[in-house]
Design a protein around this motif. Structure first.
Motif, PDB file in Angstrom:
ATOM      1  N   MET A  59      -8.161   4.786   1.085  1.00 23.46           N
ATOM      2  CA  MET A  59      -8.027   4.167  -0.226  1.00 23.46           C
ATOM      3  C   MET A  59      -8.673   2.787  -0.179  1.00 23.46           C
ATOM      4  O   MET A  59      -8.474   2.046   0.774  1.00 23.46           O
ATOM      5  CB  MET A  59      -6.551   3.991  -0.585  1.00 23.46           C
ATOM      6  CG  MET A  59      -5.868   5.273  -0.974  1.00 23.46           C
ATOM      7  SD  MET A  59      -4.219   4.990  -1.605  1.00 23.46           S
ATOM      8  CE  MET A  59      -3.605   6.691  -1.627  1.00 23.46           C
ATOM      9  N   SER A  60      -9.445   2.457  -1.197  1.00 20.89           N
ATOM     10  CA  SER A  60      -9.993   1.101  -1.272  1.00 20.89           C
ATOM     11  C   SER A  60     -10.249   0.735  -2.715  1.00 20.89           C
ATOM     12  O   SER A  60     -10.559   1.591  -3.549  1.00 20.89           O
ATOM     13  CB  SER A  60     -11.276   1.002  -0.460  1.00 20.89           C
ATOM     14  OG  SER A  60     -12.316   1.697  -1.102  1.00 20.89           O
ATOM     15  N   LYS A  61     -10.092  -0.552  -2.980  1.00 14.82           N
ATOM     16  CA  LYS A  61     -10.287  -1.044  -4.337  1.00 14.82           C
ATOM     17  C   LYS A  61     -11.674  -0.671  -4.850  1.00 14.82           C
ATOM     18  O   LYS A  61     -11.835  -0.255  -5.994  1.00 14.82           O
ATOM     19  CB  LYS A  61     -10.153  -2.568  -4.339  1.00 14.82           C
ATOM     20  CG  LYS A  61      -8.771  -3.046  -4.735  1.00 14.82           C
ATOM     21  CD  LYS A  61      -8.819  -4.556  -4.989  1.00 14.82           C
ATOM     22  CE  LYS A  61      -7.608  -5.221  -4.373  1.00 14.82           C
ATOM     23  NZ  LYS A  61      -7.793  -6.658  -4.173  1.00 14.82           N
ATOM     24  N   HIS A 106       0.866  -1.184   0.000  1.00 13.73           N
ATOM     25  CA  HIS A 106       0.000   0.000   0.000  1.00 13.73           C
ATOM     26  C   HIS A 106       0.900   1.231   0.000  1.00 13.73           C
ATOM     27  O   HIS A 106       1.999   1.209   0.553  1.00 13.73           O
ATOM     28  CB  HIS A 106      -0.865  -0.035   1.266  1.00 13.73           C
ATOM     29  CG  HIS A 106      -1.891   1.046   1.341  1.00 13.73           C
ATOM     30  ND1 HIS A 106      -1.598   2.304   1.842  1.00 13.73           N
ATOM     31  CD2 HIS A 106      -3.201   1.070   0.994  1.00 13.73           C
ATOM     32  CE1 HIS A 106      -2.691   3.052   1.789  1.00 13.73           C
ATOM     33  NE2 HIS A 106      -3.682   2.328   1.286  1.00 13.73           N
ATOM     34  N   ILE A 107       0.404   2.298  -0.617  1.00 13.70           N
ATOM     35  CA  ILE A 107       1.207   3.516  -0.713  1.00 13.70           C
ATOM     36  C   ILE A 107       1.505   4.089   0.682  1.00 13.70           C
ATOM     37  O   ILE A 107       2.427   4.883   0.851  1.00 13.70           O
ATOM     38  CB  ILE A 107       0.483   4.559  -1.611  1.00 13.70           C
ATOM     39  CG1 ILE A 107       1.440   5.636  -2.108  1.00 13.70           C
ATOM     40  CG2 ILE A 107      -0.694   5.197  -0.883  1.00 13.70           C
ATOM     41  CD1 ILE A 107       2.320   5.215  -3.222  1.00 13.70           C
ATOM     42  N   ALA A 159      -6.715   8.696   0.347  1.00 14.79           N
ATOM     43  CA  ALA A 159      -6.854   9.024  -1.071  1.00 14.79           C
ATOM     44  C   ALA A 159      -6.987  10.540  -1.218  1.00 14.79           C
ATOM     45  O   ALA A 159      -7.210  11.250  -0.236  1.00 14.79           O
ATOM     46  CB  ALA A 159      -8.078   8.321  -1.652  1.00 14.79           C
ATOM     47  N   ASP A 160      -6.848  11.046  -2.447  1.00 12.43           N
ATOM     48  CA  ASP A 160      -6.859  12.501  -2.627  1.00 12.43           C
ATOM     49  C   ASP A 160      -8.214  13.130  -2.286  1.00 12.43           C
ATOM     50  O   ASP A 160      -8.326  14.343  -2.143  1.00 12.43           O
ATOM     51  CB  ASP A 160      -6.397  12.905  -4.040  1.00 12.43           C
ATOM     52  CG  ASP A 160      -7.204  12.213  -5.122  1.00 12.43           C
ATOM     53  OD1 ASP A 160      -8.220  11.576  -4.776  1.00 12.43           O
ATOM     54  OD2 ASP A 160      -6.813  12.296  -6.300  1.00 12.43           O
ATOM     55  N   VAL A 210      -7.152   3.916  -5.340  1.00 13.16           N
ATOM     56  CA  VAL A 210      -5.892   3.372  -4.838  1.00 13.16           C
ATOM     57  C   VAL A 210      -4.723   3.856  -5.704  1.00 13.16           C
ATOM     58  O   VAL A 210      -4.813   3.879  -6.927  1.00 13.16           O
ATOM     59  CB  VAL A 210      -5.938   1.829  -4.841  1.00 13.16           C
ATOM     60  CG1 VAL A 210      -4.595   1.250  -4.424  1.00 13.16           C
ATOM     61  CG2 VAL A 210      -7.034   1.338  -3.912  1.00 13.16           C
ATOM     62  N   ILE A 211      -3.650   4.272  -5.036  1.00  9.88           N
ATOM     63  CA  ILE A 211      -2.426   4.655  -5.746  1.00  9.88           C
ATOM     64  C   ILE A 211      -1.454   3.489  -5.648  1.00  9.88           C
ATOM     65  O   ILE A 211      -1.189   2.981  -4.567  1.00  9.88           O
ATOM     66  CB  ILE A 211      -1.788   5.906  -5.105  1.00  9.88           C
ATOM     67  CG1 ILE A 211      -2.752   7.098  -5.133  1.00  9.88           C
ATOM     68  CG2 ILE A 211      -0.476   6.251  -5.778  1.00  9.88           C
ATOM     69  CD1 ILE A 211      -2.906   7.747  -6.472  1.00  9.88           C
ATOM     70  N   ASN A 212      -0.921   3.070  -6.775  1.00 13.63           N
ATOM     71  CA  ASN A 212      -0.006   1.939  -6.805  1.00 13.63           C
ATOM     72  C   ASN A 212       1.440   2.429  -6.732  1.00 13.63           C
ATOM     73  O   ASN A 212       1.900   3.152  -7.609  1.00 13.63           O
ATOM     74  CB  ASN A 212      -0.254   1.157  -8.103  1.00 13.63           C
ATOM     75  CG  ASN A 212       0.670  -0.034  -8.239  1.00 13.63           C
ATOM     76  OD1 ASN A 212       1.629  -0.188  -7.485  1.00 13.63           O
ATOM     77  ND2 ASN A 212       0.372  -0.879  -9.201  1.00 13.63           N
TER      78      ASN A 212
END
Length: 803
Positions: free
Chosen positions: A586-588, A48-49, A580-581, A593-595
């Motif tokens: 973040m969630s799928k 995770h980021i 997340a922005d 999600v940022i990779n």
RNA sequence: GGGCGAGUGGCGGAAUUGGUAGACGCGCAGGACUCAAAAUCCUGUGGUAGCAAUAUCAUGAGGGUUCGAUUCCCUCCUCGCCCACCA
């Protein structure tokens, strides 16, 4: 990016590895420094980021400590047992072992691409038999010390996972993992007696340097409260109800009693004409989920048992009720109800029309119920005493009469250590009927697997689903279950429960010290050298679970003489989530999600590392911003261009700013204020750019400061300037205090607290000199008409005229 | 319901033994370079009034202490996290 980050990163990662720059030696004259991050659970989703935020922060500290001459240990491993992997294996008909291998391979590749200064030679994995051998061995130490015991308890049973859950894993009445419904069920479970350590776990918080909020949360979780146990005789019966109260001073105000529905006395004391109603209530309460029962807003319910108890202080008969607002899990599962001075009892008494007797007078008049402290009234020999005095007197009286005694109660419960699952460490015990009957196995029939037969390996199975009766899938493998008793050699059966995944993580920091040792879990001299952990960083969500369990586990090992310190961690810090922005997690499913792989590919590891440090305070949650990342990428490009400005000399302002920057970055790293450290480096680079020149010496010093944040680029630039060694093996720069002091300071001039001008002065000018300069300023003079009452001067900073 | 933490420009945030609010970055606007674009560089950028100097308002709301409050105190509001009938 204007530089070739892909090649540069690979090049330096290979060189660090080749030269063993981050290898932590067990034999060193240097002072040790052990810094630790919570080892990740290698999920199928990959890194995770948010992971790199914590890892980079501690990596910066590790790199700086090395440059300051410390022998640094910064290890990494995998906390790989656990439900998600098992569930994935079930869904995809894969072996958990294979899935774990794939996931750890991915995590390892991803972490290595970020250039963390881990000592990879110490990598561990909790699912490795050579690792869990020692987890099993430690469990047996608990067992042999009578700290592990099997007990039939009401456990939280997740209907969907088909698994028993610890109290800590039930969140708002639902399963922490799957969000499914949880009900109470009877189950024989292995328990570990963490409550025996409750007081020490509390007291020793004074000896460690944890963030205050972490200490507070642990204190609350342990939940110590002082009070008294009091015995109430049941009228016309031999039964006695023991209660716990923190307010024994209100005993004269006890007008009824309440038993928890699960209380064993309920069935024995209930009068026949009330039995049907009571049994119906008890069965109904058993079906309720915790979420229903814990809802404090709903109306209280309860039933009268028909029985009465005798209040020991005044001999009055008071009715005994059953109600689910009393919990079996706390105190004795029974209370004396003092409706005048307890909100819940008050509410209940109002609803069922029970008597309310005031026994504490407060200074201020309150309507309804008063739960505070005051002066005892209507309490016979306690009258006139303060709450504290009354508590002492009544407790002494109860003790003298043999009716009760002072007690300490904890909220902390014993640790439910059994899981009816496949993907965990098998509990290394064997049940032998013969030994049970002869009493040779301490009477209970459980025989530890001898040390030389550890580890008890997880057998290969066809199906990983828990069985419908809730037993572990291991119970279906008869050739594994059926074994010989290590003691008498007779027919015996293995325990089929496995351990929770908190087990392997309770001691992993010890295995890092000696990861390949086959004789002991870690050599004693290595433990003596490296422990305790100097800095441990992790998430707040682990404060009451992992952090408390591992402190407890370590204290037990300490008592057994296996480790050298009673606390495992000197300093504990926490990091905030990367959101997340849009500010959400973040969630799928939200697709936000940022990779990290894509970021590293496009902008480079250094940009990602540095951005995660710059995005906000380390402890706070911060939303991701790709634009913010771009700003850092631009900054790194600027640093590259600085090389073109290297000259034989530089302006004084550059030298001074360098030394200020050394000071600020040094102090900020120590305080984990990475965001302001980055900002200071930006200010320096801006100043150099504006000035147009910098000496090689100064630029190299700056690169040393930058190295912990952006290690690949700073090493590359240093090499281009002729440095042959890795920057990590160089000395951390020191600042010259004389260069920190400004030659000219700006002094703010206020009139009546409002800024009216600024003047330039030498830092050691006198108040009179500054005042003269201020009065000479046209705009300031304009506001100084009238009588000046007072002049306040803060040396070198501010002057305020009060007119 | 309880505990902890936090509310500052368009955005992330900086500044607290009380002392120039808005550092640094993002975004935006204008300019330079360019055939053009990207990149880079320069300038500006809290609101209001003003050409400007400057004035004035402004750190969730309202009070207080102080020469001076984002910082300390009181009341309230909002958000986040943790816990939740703990006797």
């Amino acid at each position: 990016m204007s530089y070739d980050h892909k090649n540069i990163e690979k090049k330096w990662q290979q060189r660090w590895e080749r030269e063993g720059v981050f290898y932590a030696s067990d034999a060193s004259d240097k002072e040790k420094y052990y810094c630790l991050i919570e080892f990740p659970y290698p999920s199928g989703a990959g890194l995770h980021i948010g992971h790199p935020r914590s890892y980079t922060g501690i990596d910066i500290i590790a790199r700086k400590k090395r440059m300051e001459g410390k022998n640094v240990l910064y290890p990494i491993g995998w906390d790989a047992f656990g439900l998600p992997t098992e569930n994935f294996a079930i869904a995809n008909h894969r072996k958990p072992q294979e899935v774990t291998k794939e996931n750890t391979d991915t995590f390892r590749r991803q972490l290595q691409s970020l250039g963390f200064s881990f000592d990879w030679s110490r990598e561990i994995n909790t699912t490795d038999p050579e690792y869990y051998k020692w987890t099993q061995w430690m469990f047996l130490q608990f067992y042999k010390a009578s700290m592990a015991y099997k007990a039939k308890t009401k456990i939280n049973w997740c209907l969907s996972c088909k698994i028993g859950l610890a109290n800590e894993e039930v969140v708002n009445g639902v399963c922490e993992r799957c969000g499914g419904q949880v009900e109470k069920r009877d189950k024989e479970q292995w328990m570990i007696a963490i409550t025996k350590y409750a007081q020490r776990l509390l007291d020793d918080l004074d000896t460690v340097d944890y963030l205050p909020k972490i200490k507070k949360q642990q204190q609350d979780w342990i939940g110590r409260s002082e009070g008294a146990e009091v015995d109430f005789k049941v009228s016309n019966s031999d039964e006695v109800i023991r209660i716990f109260t923190t307010r024994p001073d209100t005993l004269f105000g006890a007008t009824y009693m309440v038993l928890a529905p699960e209380h064993e006395l309920v069935g024995r004391i209930v009068k026949d004409e009330y039995r049907i109603e009571v049994e119906a209530y008890v069965s109904e309460a058993g079906k309720k989920t915790d979420i229903d029962r814990a809802d404090a807003t709903k109306e209280k319910t309860g039933v009268f048992t028909g029985a009465y108890a005798i209040n020991p202080v005044n001999g009055k008969e008071i009715p005994i009720w059953v109600a689910d607002y009393v919990m079996m899990g706390y105190g004795t599962g029974a209370i004396m109800a003092v409706p005048a001075h307890d909100e819940r009892d008050f509410e209940f008494a109002k609803k069922f029309d029970l008597p309310i007797v005031e026994v504490v007078q407060s200074d201020e008049r309150v309507d309804g119920c008063f739960a505070g402290e005051g002066t005892a009234i209507n309490s016979n020999f306690l009258d006139g005493l303060s709450t504290n005095e009354a508590k002492e007197k009544i407790t002494a009286w109860l003790t003298e009469k043999g009716l009760g005694k002072a007690t300490v109660n904890f909220k902390l419960r014993d640790w439910v250590f059994s899981r009816q699952r496949y993907w965990g460490e098998p509990i290394p015990l064997v049940y032998c009927d013969k030994c049970a009957s002869t009493g040779s196995a301490s009477g209970d029939g459980w025989v530890p697997v001898p040390d030389d037969q550890l580890p008890v390996l997880l057998p290969e199975v066809e199906k990983y689903e828990p069985t419908d009766d809730g037993e572990s899938p291991l119970s279906a493998i008869s050739e594994w279950v059926n074994t010989k008793c290590p003691k008498c050699g007779g027919e015996a059966r293995r325990e089929t429960d496995t351990m929770p995944n908190w087990a392997g993580s309770s001691w992993y920091f010890l295995r890092y010290l000696d990861p390949k040792n086959n004789e002991v879990f870690a050599d004693k001299s290595k433990i003596g050298y490296w422990m305790p952990v100097d800095l441990y960083n992790g998430g707040m969500e682990h404060t009451t679970l992992h952090l408390l369990y591992s402190r407890f586990w370590h204290k037990f090992l300490y008592d057994q003489g296996f480790v050298s310190t009673s606390e495992p961690y000197v300093r504990r810090h926490s990091h905030g989530l990367v959101l997340a922005d849009d500010g959400h997690k973040m969630s799928k499913s939200k697709g936000n999600v940022i990779n990290p792989d894509e970021i590293v590919e496009k902008y480079g590891a250094d940009a990602l590392r540095m951005y995660e440090m710059f995005m906000g305070p380390f402890e706070e949650p911060v939303p991701w911003s790709t634009n913010g990342l771009l700003g850092i990428a631009r900054f790194l490009d600027k640093v590259v261009r600085l090389k073109e400005m290297v000259r034989g000399s530089e302006e004084d302002v550059v030298t001074r700013m360098l030394h200020k920057t050394i000071k600020k970055v040094t102090e900020d790293i120590d305080g984990l204020r990475f965001n302001t450290a980055v900002s200071q480096m930006m200010i320096f680079v801006n100043d150099v750019q504006a000035s147009g020149s910098i000496t090689k010496e100064s630029f190299l010093k700056f690169l040393l400061l930058l190295c912990p944040f952006a290690p690949h680029l700073s090493n590359e630039l240093a090499e281009q300037l002729g440095v042959e060694s890795c920057l990590e093996t160089n000395q951390w720069p020191e600042f010259d205090a004389s260069l920190i002091v400004d030659q000219v300071v700006t002094i703010a001039v206020q009139v009546n607290g409002k800024l009216r001008g600024e003047i330039q002065a030498s830092p050691n000018s006198t108040q009179a000199e500054v005042e003269a300069l201020a009065r000479a300023d046209e705009n300031i003079a304009k506001h100084l008409e009238g009588e000046i009452k007072k002049v306040i001067y803060v040396s070198g900073k501010l002057m305020n005229f009060v007119v």
